[in-house]
Design a protein around this motif. Structure first.
Motif, PDB file in Angstrom:
ATOM      1  N   LYS A  15       8.785  30.317 -17.458  1.00  0.00           N
ATOM      2  CA  LYS A  15       9.814  30.805 -18.369  1.00  0.00           C
ATOM      3  C   LYS A  15       9.452  30.505 -19.817  1.00  0.00           C
ATOM      4  O   LYS A  15       9.098  29.378 -20.158  1.00  0.00           O
ATOM      5  N   SER A  16       9.568  31.513 -20.667  1.00  0.00           N
ATOM      6  CA  SER A  16       9.271  31.312 -22.082  1.00  0.00           C
ATOM      7  C   SER A  16      10.385  30.542 -22.771  1.00  0.00           C
ATOM      8  O   SER A  16      11.569  30.705 -22.455  1.00  0.00           O
ATOM      9  N   PRO A  35      10.010  40.670 -27.929  1.00  0.00           N
ATOM     10  CA  PRO A  35      11.371  40.484 -27.402  1.00  0.00           C
ATOM     11  C   PRO A  35      11.517  39.200 -26.592  1.00  0.00           C
ATOM     12  O   PRO A  35      12.604  38.651 -26.473  1.00  0.00           O
ATOM     13  N   SER A  36      10.418  38.736 -25.994  1.00  0.00           N
ATOM     14  CA  SER A  36      10.385  37.529 -25.166  1.00  0.00           C
ATOM     15  C   SER A  36      11.056  37.749 -23.809  1.00  0.00           C
ATOM     16  O   SER A  36      11.992  37.057 -23.430  1.00  0.00           O
ATOM     17  N   TYR A  37      10.511  38.709 -23.067  1.00  0.00           N
ATOM     18  CA  TYR A  37      11.039  38.981 -21.729  1.00  0.00           C
ATOM     19  C   TYR A  37      10.704  37.887 -20.729  1.00  0.00           C
ATOM     20  O   TYR A  37      11.377  37.758 -19.698  1.00  0.00           O
ATOM     21  N   ALA A  38       9.664  37.090 -21.010  1.00  0.00           N
ATOM     22  CA  ALA A  38       9.291  36.037 -20.062  1.00  0.00           C
ATOM     23  C   ALA A  38      10.376  34.976 -19.926  1.00  0.00           C
ATOM     24  O   ALA A  38      10.348  34.174 -18.995  1.00  0.00           O
ATOM     25  N   ARG A  39      11.354  34.963 -20.813  1.00  0.00           N
ATOM     26  CA  ARG A  39      12.465  34.006 -20.681  1.00  0.00           C
ATOM     27  C   ARG A  39      13.361  34.337 -19.483  1.00  0.00           C
ATOM     28  O   ARG A  39      14.199  33.522 -19.085  1.00  0.00           O
ATOM     29  N   LEU A  40      13.203  35.547 -18.923  1.00  0.00           N
ATOM     30  CA  LEU A  40      14.022  35.940 -17.778  1.00  0.00           C
ATOM     31  C   LEU A  40      13.567  35.275 -16.486  1.00  0.00           C
ATOM     32  O   LEU A  40      14.289  35.331 -15.482  1.00  0.00           O
ATOM     33  N   GLN A  41      12.397  34.664 -16.490  1.00  0.00           N
ATOM     34  CA  GLN A  41      11.929  33.969 -15.298  1.00  0.00           C
ATOM     35  C   GLN A  41      12.853  32.777 -14.990  1.00  0.00           C
ATOM     36  O   GLN A  41      13.339  32.101 -15.901  1.00  0.00           O
TER      37      GLN A  41
END
Length: 455
Positions: A310-311, A298-304
């Motif tokens: 951040k992804s 899902p790529s939750y690291a983009r929420l950083q």
């Protein structure tokens, strides 16, 4: 390997709800009988009452049509964090208990067509993911170990618990040390457990730097330029609560449930593979019927918010060919988000190499809010299709915990806020057509599927 054996057998009379736990008898038309007249199987549902403070398990004649209710019907249980079946023989009620031992129970269909609770319960540690392998339901979670450094900082590990439904035993594996599990210095947890090709596959989720990890060789594993990102406690302990490798995805492969001698594979073409819901890590790694493993991120690291953490990836899917120990570079990283037009929340396997995907209709988050859209992805063709026949997404409030697949159709319960009763829908992955089936007068349908009688 040493195992700490725990055995928990408690008769129903000792359970707090014993006065209300009575067997659920079924009419002849709700069960299938064998040649001796004994019940061989039955469709079942698990659902809450309208108040949401009790749960009921009952048999029904079909998931494709009809009506049923939890009113004066079914075997009453407590509610649960997760509902799923073990080999269609036992329905598990898996309970998360805020860090303490959680009371987990299992239910079965007897030869008379009645739902019963096993005469044992399971005492489990805190869990954040689970799966089925061989004879076991396995749960896992990151936890502090007894190992400490010179400053008293505890090293983190992964606690793994094995639940044996047939024998009613619980055992805890020696903790898997997760510090520097990936060679990056970060500690990790697991998300999902898949049995395929005689192996156990799990997605690895890096969690950042613990106080223990940040002190190794005077901060060896703190990436240059990231020093200011670490939180500093009054004690001086430094921690980083998210990964420094947001654009990488990892999978670990074990020979069996003992989880020894791991083979770890990595790709930089997508972020870590797991759904998120508060503290839970939802499985997004699944096997197709031919043994190929599909890994969804899902790529939750983009929420950083900080660009260093951040992804840059969207929701993607990659493949591990059956028997392989590397990602399939010829398959590549398929941009599932661009195909669906929205980010992924979680997914499940269907029949063949089809996968049922749940998407965020209103933006990715770690609370599951707005994840009300379903779609279908086929692994071999990389094709995505929307589903026709479900209620409008603006009235869907939730789905059941796990779908059930039989004869090429996948069944999932849908709850809406438009006044209609919760209902089970069948979905044909080949056509993308969903059909409304049995309606249940209840609060929320937690699970719908089938149990084979335990004799």
């Amino acid at each position: 390997m040493n195992y700490n054996m725990i055995f928990s057998k408690s008769v129903l009379a000792a359970v707090a709800m014993a006065a209300t736990l009575t067997a659920c008898s079924s009419d002849d038309d709700t069960v299938n009988n064998d040649e001796n007249g004994s019940v061989s199987s039955a469709f079942i549902f698990s659902a809450t009452n309208s108040e949401g403070n009790a749960n009921y398990i009952a048999t029904v004649g079909s998931l494709d049509e009809g009506e049923s209710s939890v009113l004066n019907n079914g075997f009453e249980t407590f509610t649960a964090t997760e509902w799923f079946t073990y080999k269609n023989k036992y329905l598990f009620r898996l309970q998360y208990n805020q860090g303490n031992a959680g009371g987990t129970s299992a239910y079965f269909l007897n030869s008379k067509g009645e739902i019963e609770q096993t005469d044992y319960t399971f005492d489990i540690q805190r869990f954040t993911t689970y799966g089925v392998y061989g004879d076991y339901v396995m749960t896992a979670a990151a936890a502090a170990s007894s190992k400490v450094d010179a400053k008293g900082n505890a090293a983190y590990g992964i606690s793994v618990t094995y639940l044996d439904a047939e024998n009613g035993t619980t055992r805890n594996r020696d903790m898997i040390m997760s510090e520097n599990f990936l060679g990056t210095g970060e500690y990790v947890t697991l998300s999902g457990m898949v049995e395929a090709n005689g192996k156990l596959y799990s997605a690895v989720v890096p969690l950042g730097l613990s106080a223990y990890g940040s002190e190794v060789e005077n901060g060896k594993y703190i990436k240059a330029g990231n020093e200011d990102l670490l939180a500093v406690a009054e004690s001086g302990a430094r921690t980083l609560s998210t990964t420094q490798y947001p654009d990488s995805s990892f999978v670990v492969i074990y020979d069996n449930e003992k989880m020894e001698n791991p083979t770890i594979i990595r790709t930089n073409k997508m972020s870590y593979a797991s759904g998120r819901m508060r503290s839970q890590f939802y499985q997004t790694i699944w096997a197709a019927e031919n043994g190929d493993i599909y890994v969804f991120s899902p790529s939750y690291a983009r929420l950083q918010t900080d660009a260093r953490l951040k992804s840059t990836h969207t929701s993607k899917v990659m493949r591990i060919k059956a028997g392989a120990t590397e990602f399939d570079e010829t398959y590549g990283a398929v941009d599932l988000e661009s195909k669906a037009g929205m980010p992924l929340f979680r997914c499940w396997s269907m029949s063949g190499d089809y996968f049922l995907c749940q998407f965020y209709g209103a933006g990715i988050n770690t609370m599951g809010t707005g994840a009300n859209v379903l779609g279908i992805y086929q692994g071999s063709t990389k094709e995505f299709k929307t589903i026709q026949g479900l209620p409008s997404t603006d009235v869907i409030t939730s789905y059941s915990k796990r779908p059930y697949t039989e004869n090429g159709l996948t069944y999932i319960a849908v709850q809406t806020n438009d006044g209609q009763k919760p209902a089970v829908y069948s979905i044909d992955p080949k056509t993308g057509i969903a059909k409304r089936g049995i309606e249940i007068e209840c609060g929320t349908i937690s699970y719908a599927g089938k149990l084979f009688a335990v004799k």
